[in-house]
Scaffold this active site. Structure first.
Site, short mmCIF file in Angstrom:
data_model
loop_
_atom_site.label_atom_id
_atom_site.label_comp_id
_atom_site.label_asym_id
_atom_site.label_seq_id
_atom_site.Cartn_x
_atom_site.Cartn_y
_atom_site.Cartn_z
CE LYS A 34 -0.31 0.50 5.07
NZ LYS A 34 -1.53 0.79 6.21
CB ILE A 78 -5.62 2.76 -4.43
CG1 ILE A 78 -5.47 2.76 -5.27
CG2 ILE A 78 -6.40 4.46 -4.17
CD1 ILE A 78 -3.97 3.21 -5.95
CG HIS A 122 -7.97 -8.17 -12.01
ND1 HIS A 122 -6.97 -7.32 -11.19
CD2 HIS A 122 -8.18 -8.84 -11.91
CE1 HIS A 122 -7.31 -8.73 -10.36
NE2 HIS A 122 -7.89 -10.00 -10.88
C1 GAR Z 1 -1.14 -6.28 -16.51
O1 GAR Z 1 -1.82 -7.64 -16.96
C2 GAR Z 1 -3.36 -5.51 -15.83
O2 GAR Z 1 -4.02 -6.16 -15.84
C3 GAR Z 1 -2.21 -6.53 -13.97
O3 GAR Z 1 -0.38 -6.08 -14.82
C4 GAR Z 1 -0.04 -6.29 -15.62
C5 GAR Z 1 0.53 -4.91 -16.38
O4 GAR Z 1 1.18 -5.76 -17.71
N1 GAR Z 1 -2.79 -5.74 -13.29
C6 GAR Z 1 -3.54 -6.31 -12.15
O5 GAR Z 1 -3.29 -7.87 -12.15
C7 GAR Z 1 -4.03 -5.78 -10.94
N2 GAR Z 1 -4.11 -6.14 -9.78
P1 GAR Z 1 1.82 -4.06 -18.19
O6 GAR Z 1 2.33 -3.44 -17.03
O7 GAR Z 1 2.64 -4.54 -19.25
O8 GAR Z 1 0.76 -2.73 -18.25
#
Ligand code: GAR
Length: 205
Positions: free
Chosen positions: A65, A95, A111
């Site tokens: 966090k 957040i 997500h």
């Molecule tokens: C993405 O797959 C997004 O959905 C995930 O992190 C990745 C970031 O990829 N987010 C989460 O899991 C949030 N809980 P990127 O840095 O290549 O955009």
């Protein structure tokens, strides 16, 4: 609608958003700032490439966090950039109220699953190991709590015979790169329409 992009890692989704914007396909949505909680994150290198300020902002001493001071610092820096909307694109911190209340109803998160299935971490792997036949990605409004705000958009991805975790990851990421810019474009249109109707004089009877 001017917005900031927050991310902790590769930034492939930020790249997809910025590429759509450069190509003139993001409508009324204008990115004005990139922020990361990790100084070495690749997402910060996109700033120079796309001509947008990109900044590391310290999240404080916690792992998952931000400290209250850090949330205030994030909110102030984003406001000073002119942004009044925030896109979490791979921002891996929870957040809390301080930051949420600075942009009420105006923070969205991407997500990598069809929420409410598989919230939390490693969602693509969770879906793969669970053996579901359809997974995907979700864009939702951020509220207190983990990955549970109102859903704004989803794209489904079929898990085919022969898919591996790696091939599934590639398919989910490709879906994310389509979904997130599309949702941002739509929200910016709605924002502009709401502002226009608020500015219209009320018709007398
Ligand atoms: C993405 O797959 C997004 O959905 C995930 O992190 C990745 C970031 O990829 N987010 C989460 O899991 C949030 N809980 P990127 O840095 O290549 O955009």
């Amino acid at each position: 609608m001017k917005f900031a992009i927050l991310g902790s890692g590769t930034g492939s989704n930020a790249e997809a958003i910025l590429s759509e914007w450069k190509a003139g396909r993001l409508g009324r949505a204008v990115p004005v700032l990139i922020v990361s909680d990790r100084p070495e994150a690749r997402i910060l290198t996109l700033g120079e490439r796309f001509g947008i300020p990109a900044r590391f902002l310290s999240p404080g001493p916690f792992k998952t966090k931000m400290s209250d001071d850090a949330e205030d610092d994030y909110a102030r820096t984003i406001r000073e950039s002119g942004a009044d909307f925030v896109v979490l694109a791979g921002f891996m911190r929870v957040i809390h109220d301080r930051f949420l209340s600075a942009f009420p109803g105006r923070i969205i998160n991407l997500h990598p699953s069809l929420l409410p299935s598989f919230p939390g971490l490693h969602s693509i792997e969770q879906a793969f190991r669970h053996g579901v036949k359809i997974t995907g990605c979700t864009v939702h409004s951020v509220t207190p709590g983990l990955d549970c705000g109102p859903i704004l958009g989803q794209e489904a991805v079929r898990i085919e015979e022969g898919d591996t975790l790696e091939s599934l990851e590639a398919k989910v990421h490709a879906a994310e790169h389509r979904l997130l810019p599309a949702v941002i474009r739509l929200l910016a249109e709605k924002d502009a329409a709401a502002q226009q109707s608020a500015a219209q004089p009320v018709q007398g009877s």
